[in-house]
Design a protein around this motif. Structure first.
Motif, PDB file in Angstrom:
ATOM      1  N   THR A  91       0.836  -1.205   0.000  1.00 12.73           N
ATOM      2  CA  THR A  91       0.000   0.000   0.000  1.00 12.73           C
ATOM      3  C   THR A  91       0.867   1.251   0.000  1.00 12.73           C
ATOM      4  O   THR A  91       0.545   2.232  -0.671  1.00 12.73           O
ATOM      5  N   ALA A  94       1.980   1.837  -3.443  1.00 12.37           N
ATOM      6  CA  ALA A  94       0.858   2.378  -4.225  1.00 12.37           C
ATOM      7  C   ALA A  94       0.638   3.858  -3.894  1.00 12.37           C
ATOM      8  O   ALA A  94       0.373   4.666  -4.791  1.00 12.37           O
ATOM      9  N   TYR A  98       0.746   6.915  -6.431  1.00 10.43           N
ATOM     10  CA  TYR A  98      -0.415   7.806  -6.522  1.00 10.43           C
ATOM     11  C   TYR A  98       0.012   9.267  -6.355  1.00 10.43           C
ATOM     12  O   TYR A  98      -0.415  10.131  -7.132  1.00 10.43           O
ATOM     13  N   PHE A 119      -6.380   9.087  -1.917  1.00 11.70           N
ATOM     14  CA  PHE A 119      -5.723   7.831  -2.296  1.00 11.70           C
ATOM     15  C   PHE A 119      -6.594   6.634  -1.923  1.00 11.70           C
ATOM     16  O   PHE A 119      -6.797   5.725  -2.729  1.00 11.70           O
ATOM     17  N   GLN A 120      -7.102   6.628  -0.704  1.00 11.56           N
ATOM     18  CA  GLN A 120      -7.914   5.499  -0.234  1.00 11.56           C
ATOM     19  C   GLN A 120      -9.180   5.330  -1.067  1.00 11.56           C
ATOM     20  O   GLN A 120      -9.631   4.206  -1.286  1.00 11.56           O
ATOM     21  N   SER A 122      -9.402   6.197  -4.239  1.00 12.04           N
ATOM     22  CA  SER A 122      -9.006   5.899  -5.614  1.00 12.04           C
ATOM     23  C   SER A 122      -8.372   4.519  -5.795  1.00 12.04           C
ATOM     24  O   SER A 122      -8.574   3.870  -6.817  1.00 12.04           O
ATOM     25  N   TYR A 123      -7.624   4.061  -4.829  1.00  8.24           N
ATOM     26  CA  TYR A 123      -6.828   2.835  -4.971  1.00  8.24           C
ATOM     27  C   TYR A 123      -7.712   1.597  -5.043  1.00  8.24           C
ATOM     28  O   TYR A 123      -8.564   1.371  -4.205  1.00  8.24           O
ATOM     29  N   HIS A 126      -3.475  -4.048  -6.289  1.00  9.28           N
ATOM     30  CA  HIS A 126      -2.355  -4.409  -7.154  1.00  9.28           C
ATOM     31  C   HIS A 126      -2.749  -5.648  -7.936  1.00  9.28           C
ATOM     32  O   HIS A 126      -3.230  -6.636  -7.372  1.00  9.28           O
ATOM     33  N   TYR A 180      -0.546  -1.382 -10.260  1.00  6.62           N
ATOM     34  CA  TYR A 180      -1.395  -0.711  -9.280  1.00  6.62           C
ATOM     35  C   TYR A 180      -2.508   0.004 -10.043  1.00  6.62           C
ATOM     36  O   TYR A 180      -2.250   0.747 -10.969  1.00  6.62           O
ATOM     37  N   PHE A 182      -5.909   2.541 -10.090  1.00  5.90           N
ATOM     38  CA  PHE A 182      -6.540   3.661  -9.424  1.00  5.90           C
ATOM     39  C   PHE A 182      -7.743   4.124 -10.231  1.00  5.90           C
ATOM     40  O   PHE A 182      -7.700   4.142 -11.461  1.00  5.90           O
TER      41      PHE A 182
END
Length: 185
Positions: A91, A94, A98, A119-120, A122-123, A126, A180, A182
């Motif tokens: 993470t 990632a 990001y 980020f949380q 969007s992610y 993997h 990764y 997003f």
């Protein structure tokens, strides 16, 4: 910061010494500091033999390039490391991608907590394990999670083109970097 071997370090010299033909400087371990002010104070103290030293970061390790340049260290660097230390390694990687390639942080003007929240949201994870193409692997997961083909007869389901669907997904709405994935919102 996670471990001593992966500790962020900066080799700090000065432009004056460099222009005189000397690479004289010192490696500074950022784990020894809580904020950039402390770090800069130690750097200036080390180079106190110069009247007005202009610091030059000649080399660095384990610091993302978007947080450092030859002549400056972003004030958010310690907050960034604190946030990424709270993440598992995958993470954290990632999050680095990001910040650097998806949302251009810290240049986007967001505070770190806003960046982490973004980020949380969007992610997606993997991918690239069982398949060669991370985008296609994500498309399989997306179709499964959304139940897109749940009502389709199994005979028809076999003809669904996941490669074409993945291509369409990533044309607009999703981004993939090194496996990764997003969402672009």
């Amino acid at each position: 910061m996670k471990s001593v071997e992966n500790a962020p370090k900066i080799y700090v010299g000065t432009y004056g010494m460099y222009n005189s033909g000397s690479l004289f400087g010192k490696w500074f371990d950022l784990t020894d500091y809580a904020e950039t002010k402390e770090f800069y104070q130690d750097c200036y103290e080390y180079h106190r033999n110069e009247f007005d030293p202009e610091l030059m970061f000649q080399d660095w390790e384990n610091i993302p390039d978007f947080l450092i340049s030859e002549c400056s260290l972003d004030d958010s660097v310690f907050q960034y490391f604190q946030a990424s230390d709270e993440m598992d390694d995958d993470t954290a990687e990632a999050f680095k991608i990001y910040c650097e390639q998806i949302s251009s942080w810290p240049g986007n003007g967001k505070a770190l907590d806003e960046q982490v929240e973004s980020f949380q949201e969007s992610y997606r994870g993997h991918f690239g394990g069982s398949m060669r193409d991370a985008k296609v692997e994500y498309a399989y997961q997306y179709v499964d999670e959304t139940g897109m083909l749940a009502d389709a007869p199994s005979l028809l389901e076999r003809y669904f083109d996941y490669e074409a669907y993945a291509r369409d997904l990533f044309l607009e709405g999703y981004a993939e970097v090194d496996g990764y994935v997003f969402a672009d919102y």
